[in-house]
Scaffold this motif. Sequence first.
Motif, mmCIF file in Angstrom:
data_model
loop_
_atom_site.group_PDB
_atom_site.id
_atom_site.type_symbol
_atom_site.label_atom_id
_atom_site.label_comp_id
_atom_site.label_asym_id
_atom_site.label_seq_id
_atom_site.Cartn_x
_atom_site.Cartn_y
_atom_site.Cartn_z
ATOM 1 N N SER A 240 0.756 -1.202 -0.039
ATOM 2 C CA SER A 240 0.053 -0.050 -0.009
ATOM 3 C C SER A 240 0.894 1.146 0.103
ATOM 4 C CB SER A 240 -1.074 -0.054 1.276
ATOM 5 O OG SER A 240 -0.211 -0.207 2.303
ATOM 6 N N LYS A 241 2.059 1.155 0.211
ATOM 7 C CA LYS A 241 3.125 2.149 0.346
ATOM 8 C C LYS A 241 3.391 2.733 -1.254
ATOM 9 C CE LYS A 241 5.587 2.325 4.525
ATOM 10 N NZ LYS A 241 5.249 1.082 5.581
ATOM 11 N N SER A 242 3.836 3.807 -1.601
ATOM 12 C CA SER A 242 4.424 4.026 -2.825
ATOM 13 C C SER A 242 5.626 3.420 -3.198
ATOM 14 C CB SER A 242 4.506 5.545 -2.970
ATOM 15 O OG SER A 242 5.622 6.127 -2.208
ATOM 16 N N THR A 243 5.873 3.205 -4.227
ATOM 17 C CA THR A 243 7.357 2.620 -4.718
ATOM 18 C C THR A 243 8.465 3.448 -4.349
ATOM 19 O OG1 THR A 243 6.242 1.481 -6.643
ATOM 20 C CG2 THR A 243 8.462 1.656 -6.574
ATOM 21 N N MET A 244 8.242 4.799 -4.431
ATOM 22 C CA MET A 244 9.355 5.554 -4.203
ATOM 23 C C MET A 244 9.740 5.548 -2.414
ATOM 24 S SD MET A 244 10.848 8.300 -5.104
ATOM 25 C CE MET A 244 11.386 9.963 -4.520
ATOM 26 N N ASP A 245 8.723 5.394 -1.841
ATOM 27 C CA ASP A 245 8.620 5.331 -0.254
ATOM 28 C C ASP A 245 9.515 3.954 0.199
ATOM 29 O OD1 ASP A 245 8.731 6.480 2.038
ATOM 30 O OD2 ASP A 245 6.725 5.853 2.753
ATOM 31 N N VAL A 246 8.871 2.974 -0.556
ATOM 32 C CA VAL A 246 9.622 1.492 -0.128
ATOM 33 C C VAL A 246 11.033 1.463 -0.621
ATOM 34 C CG1 VAL A 246 9.593 -0.675 -0.954
ATOM 35 C CG2 VAL A 246 7.523 0.463 -0.637
ATOM 36 N N PHE A 247 11.350 2.177 -1.591
ATOM 37 C CA PHE A 247 12.589 2.432 -2.032
ATOM 38 C C PHE A 247 13.742 3.207 -1.163
ATOM 39 C CE2 PHE A 247 16.360 3.826 -4.265
ATOM 40 C CZ PHE A 247 16.811 2.827 -5.468
ATOM 41 N N PHE A 248 13.170 4.206 -0.768
ATOM 42 C CA PHE A 248 13.936 4.964 0.343
ATOM 43 C C PHE A 248 13.942 4.424 1.582
ATOM 44 C CE2 PHE A 248 15.516 9.250 -1.071
ATOM 45 C CZ PHE A 248 14.971 9.254 -2.326
ATOM 46 N N ILE A 249 12.986 3.879 2.146
ATOM 47 C CA ILE A 249 12.995 3.146 3.407
ATOM 48 C C ILE A 249 13.954 2.147 3.414
ATOM 49 C CG2 ILE A 249 11.742 2.033 5.351
ATOM 50 C CD1 ILE A 249 9.193 3.604 4.583
ATOM 51 N N GLY B 32 12.914 -6.627 -6.316
ATOM 52 C CA GLY B 32 12.054 -6.553 -4.883
ATOM 53 C C GLY B 32 11.164 -5.319 -5.141
ATOM 54 N N ILE B 33 11.552 -4.328 -5.652
ATOM 55 C CA ILE B 33 10.918 -3.136 -5.427
ATOM 56 C C ILE B 33 10.432 -2.523 -7.022
ATOM 57 C CG2 ILE B 33 11.079 -0.534 -4.562
ATOM 58 C CD1 ILE B 33 12.830 -1.609 -2.460
ATOM 59 N N LEU B 34 11.312 -2.025 -7.714
ATOM 60 C CA LEU B 34 11.032 -1.361 -8.832
ATOM 61 C C LEU B 34 10.107 -2.282 -9.783
ATOM 62 C CD1 LEU B 34 14.377 0.701 -9.277
ATOM 63 C CD2 LEU B 34 12.160 1.467 -8.483
ATOM 64 N N PHE B 35 10.571 -3.505 -10.087
ATOM 65 C CA PHE B 35 9.896 -4.279 -11.068
ATOM 66 C C PHE B 35 9.096 -5.394 -10.508
ATOM 67 C CE2 PHE B 35 13.674 -2.534 -13.262
ATOM 68 C CZ PHE B 35 12.878 -1.815 -14.256
ATOM 69 N N VAL B 36 8.726 -5.202 -9.169
ATOM 70 C CA VAL B 36 7.931 -6.261 -8.442
ATOM 71 C C VAL B 36 6.385 -6.543 -9.083
ATOM 72 C CG1 VAL B 36 6.814 -4.474 -6.813
ATOM 73 C CG2 VAL B 36 7.293 -6.911 -6.149
ATOM 74 N N GLU B 37 5.942 -5.526 -9.587
ATOM 75 C CA GLU B 37 4.689 -5.830 -10.292
ATOM 76 C C GLU B 37 4.623 -6.666 -11.469
ATOM 77 O OE1 GLU B 37 1.890 -2.390 -10.490
ATOM 78 O OE2 GLU B 37 2.852 -1.952 -8.570
ATOM 79 N N GLU B 38 5.654 -6.387 -12.425
ATOM 80 C CA GLU B 38 6.068 -6.985 -13.539
ATOM 81 C C GLU B 38 6.417 -8.505 -13.209
ATOM 82 O OE1 GLU B 38 6.908 -4.206 -13.051
ATOM 83 O OE2 GLU B 38 6.560 -2.867 -14.748
ATOM 84 N N LEU B 39 7.208 -8.637 -12.390
ATOM 85 C CA LEU B 39 7.626 -10.139 -11.810
ATOM 86 C C LEU B 39 6.508 -10.839 -11.459
ATOM 87 C CD1 LEU B 39 11.139 -9.363 -10.632
ATOM 88 C CD2 LEU B 39 10.645 -10.483 -12.725
ATOM 89 N N ASN B 40 5.746 -10.092 -10.549
ATOM 90 C CA ASN B 40 4.466 -10.677 -9.778
ATOM 91 C C ASN B 40 3.702 -11.699 -10.867
ATOM 92 O OD1 ASN B 40 5.194 -10.585 -7.119
ATOM 93 N ND2 ASN B 40 3.967 -8.651 -7.147
ATOM 94 N N ALA B 41 3.708 -11.355 -12.223
ATOM 95 C CA ALA B 41 2.919 -11.922 -13.165
ATOM 96 C C ALA B 41 3.484 -13.428 -13.335
ATOM 97 C CB ALA B 41 3.126 -11.185 -14.593
ATOM 98 N N ILE B 42 4.779 -13.405 -12.946
ATOM 99 C CA ILE B 42 5.355 -14.854 -13.115
ATOM 100 C C ILE B 42 5.169 -15.698 -11.741
ATOM 101 C CG2 ILE B 42 7.471 -16.266 -13.595
ATOM 102 C CD1 ILE B 42 8.507 -13.651 -14.782
ATOM 103 N N ARG B 43 4.868 -17.051 -11.932
ATOM 104 C CA ARG B 43 4.647 -17.678 -10.421
ATOM 105 C C ARG B 43 5.699 -18.959 -10.417
ATOM 106 N NH1 ARG B 43 -0.900 -16.966 -7.626
ATOM 107 N NH2 ARG B 43 0.390 -18.562 -6.592
ATOM 108 N N ILE B 44 6.128 -19.039 -9.291
ATOM 109 C CA ILE B 44 6.852 -20.202 -9.044
ATOM 110 C C ILE B 44 6.241 -20.847 -7.823
ATOM 111 C CG2 ILE B 44 9.139 -21.196 -8.264
ATOM 112 C CD1 ILE B 44 10.511 -19.271 -9.852
#
Lengths: 562, 84
Positions: A240-249, B32-44
């Motif tokens: 539910s957090k923004s990607t930016m915030d997750v990155f910085f935390i 884990g963060i920037l491309f998490v949504e794209e990767l979530n389309a793949i399931r293991i």
Amino acid sequence: MSAQVWIWILVGLTFSLYIGIAVWARAGSTKEFYVAGGGVSPLANGLATAADWMSAASFISMAGLISFSGYDGSVYLMGWTGGYVLLALLLAPYLRKFGKFTVPDFIGDRYYSDVARTVAVFCALIISFTYIAGQMRGVGLVFSRYLEVDINTGVVIGMLIVLFYAVLGGMKGITYTQVAQYCVLIFAFMVPAIFISFQMTGNLIPQLGFGGQTSDGMYLLDKLDGLHKELGFHLYTDGSKSTMDVFFITAALMVGTAGLPHVIVRFFTVNKVSDARKSAGWALLFIAILYTTAPAIAVFSRTNLIETVSNKKYDNLPEWFHTWEVTGLIQFEDKNADGHVQYVADAEVNELTVDKDIMVLANPEIAGLPNWVIGLIAAGALAAALSTAAGLLLVISASVSHDLIKKMIKPDISEKGELMAARLSSLVAVMLAGYFGINPPGFVAATVALAFGLAAASFFPAIVLGIFYKRMNKEGAVAGMIVGVLLMLFYMTKFKFGWFGGGAQEEWWFGISPEGFGTFAMLVNFVISIVISKFSPAPPQEVQEIVENIRIPSGAGAAQEH
Amino acid sequence: MSNTNLKEYWKENLKYLLYLLSVWFVVSYGCGILFVEELNAIRIGGFKLGFWFAQQGAIYVFVVLIYVYIRLMSKLDKKYGVDE
């Protein structure tokens, strides 16, 4: 045997073990007191670092925190492990080669300045005090929940134990008790996790059971996502957090971890540079065992909790529900008076409040495990809190007796006098920590996040630049540290305590929460340090030689005075 | 150790750091963060891949990275005769 008897037996046994080790490992010199004599093996140092690092919060609260935040909880998992990569690659080997006793030692010598040293001492003290108050509180909580003593009595018992082995044994005593404490805490954490993983998914390994199927053939995570959707919570596997915030935390926690003085100082205790690298490897391996199990426990207990209570009749709920209701960790208010528990996202309708700590503390009862497991959890939680408290205490006492008294106020103090000063300052520090444990300032939770932000904003850039940028001088480093710390303090107090006019979430700079702001302050520190050093004189020749010297592993020798 | 040797040793060290830290960045901040949504389309199995990286995979890779670093550096130390 009743759970109560088991708790007394297991807590009693582990405490006598710690005291036994302390008596065996008394420190006889300042070198033994500050860095355990410098001959700790990489394996023992890895175990001790892991225990030092994993606090009451890691043991008791983290799984619960993830359990209630789902994907967002990843910031803690990645943040508190990824920092070890930075530590192993960028800091530990070089600081070990430098071979002094404390972090302010490095800052003071590398930046040839007592101002730099004083700023470093000040930062080390704030970071360690904010952190230790939380640990003493943790000790008190565990005592009061499990041993049915008053919370303040619990804090005092904890103080006495830590006092005994930290004051007597110094780093040497702390190191070997931490080794024992790691074993106790990891065993206590894993046993219930394995039991529950097996019960729910038929898989003995929690890390795999977490992605496994339940008895009805559904994948556990899909099932939990389904339950969340039904009750109106955001999907467990989405954030539910923004990607930016997750990155910085995440970045603030990683860099903060690498800059925490009580973690860094553990790498001064080994024999040589290659041992410092190896102990970072061991440490992260031992930490990873707990950190990869915690998200599994989070999913197991979240699913268990929802299935046990959601829309169930209050009178038919299992016994543990009522036991923990007494402690106030679970609260039920029958708003629509239908006698059933409505546990939903909508605050107007929701009737159940659950404290995050329950996910680990009540796990054995929720899963119906034998009584000795409950005793084990109590002993494990105490091991986690005490080991971290002791490590922090040592940083505080070394900052006072070594960095302040020996290096600045009274350089001609004798070895014996310094050792006495170290013991006295740890005595005073325990008293203060105990005081804050008994009268916790309302901002304890906020200040722990602050400790990471401060470490990231102050030490990390100063140390990394000190090693990797030979041209880095005192003007740059001091300005960087001061601006970094002040900026962090300003942002934190503004948005957490409402100083400087306060501010709502909408006013966060670039949408960064105070928890993640350490990353921003760190970047500012880097920029200021580099720019100012460009415009001021290069460091003296002998300092440049120190930098060349710490880059080569050979000839480290033991950590020493000069 | 001569000055040129020191420079060579340090350069190789920095090269290792760059490689290892790139992996460190990609598995955590990338997967884990920037491309998490794209990767979530793949399931293991029961895991969405992005979620798995954020809560498990990144941590395993971190441990492996440190051990790779230990090995690389101990070889490098031997090569330049700066081991103990």
